[in-house]
Design a protein around this motif. Sequence first.
Motif: not given
Length: 266
Positions: A145, A148-151, A154, A156-160
Amino acid sequence: MAFTRPTGKHRRPRSAARTGAGMAGAATIASGVVATLASPAVAASQDAPRFEDTGLNQAIVIGDDIADQIDAQAVSQEVAAEEAQAKAEARKAAAIKAAEMKRKAEAAEKKAKAEREARERAARDAERRRLNTYVSPVAGSYVSTQYHATSGLWSSGSHTGIDFHASTGTPVRSVGTGTVVEAGWGGAYGNNIVIKMNDGTYTQYGHLDSISVAVGQTVTPGQQIGLAGNTGNSTGAHLHFEARTSPQYGSDIDPLAYLRSHGVSI
């Protein structure tokens, strides 16, 4: 007038006596008169102490002994001088040999010291390079993954961070040298570890099945710090990895670029 030799030792007259008689005869012929006075002189010369009776022969014998002694002493002194010279030369040769051996020993020690220092320096350099080396947190894995992938998974709305493919129990390694500042439960991250790296950045490892380091512990590149798992907010076993500028959530930076900037090929 007839003269008779006194009784006593009858020895052959010395040459000196014979010479005296000849001189007396010469005086008689010159004067033309029988020098009767010469006879008593001859008699006297005949009765004079003989060479053998004067002790002169003994003196000569003693003189020969002294000469022999002097010769023997000279020979002894010459032998002693030769022995002394031989000993001096032996001492000189031994001193030269000892000095040469000392020089060789010092040269060997100097060479050994230089080689030892070179090895130690090489070892320090190698250790320095190793401590400045970075590795992937999971050996032989890949990123499943991206950053900053979005889903909606998370908050925050994106992958940190980035996720590395890993089954439960897969060894997780420190990517570099640093000090553990957090080791334990991390809420949504489950069992997690945060390490302050030597360059001042921070790395985070989440969803671990188990932790094998403690806060304050120093870790080195490739050192195992835990096992991958599926703890916290996770949909399956993997390793969540983050790079940060501080230990707090929200200070994340691109972890893939971070690793690549430190020489890690992913």
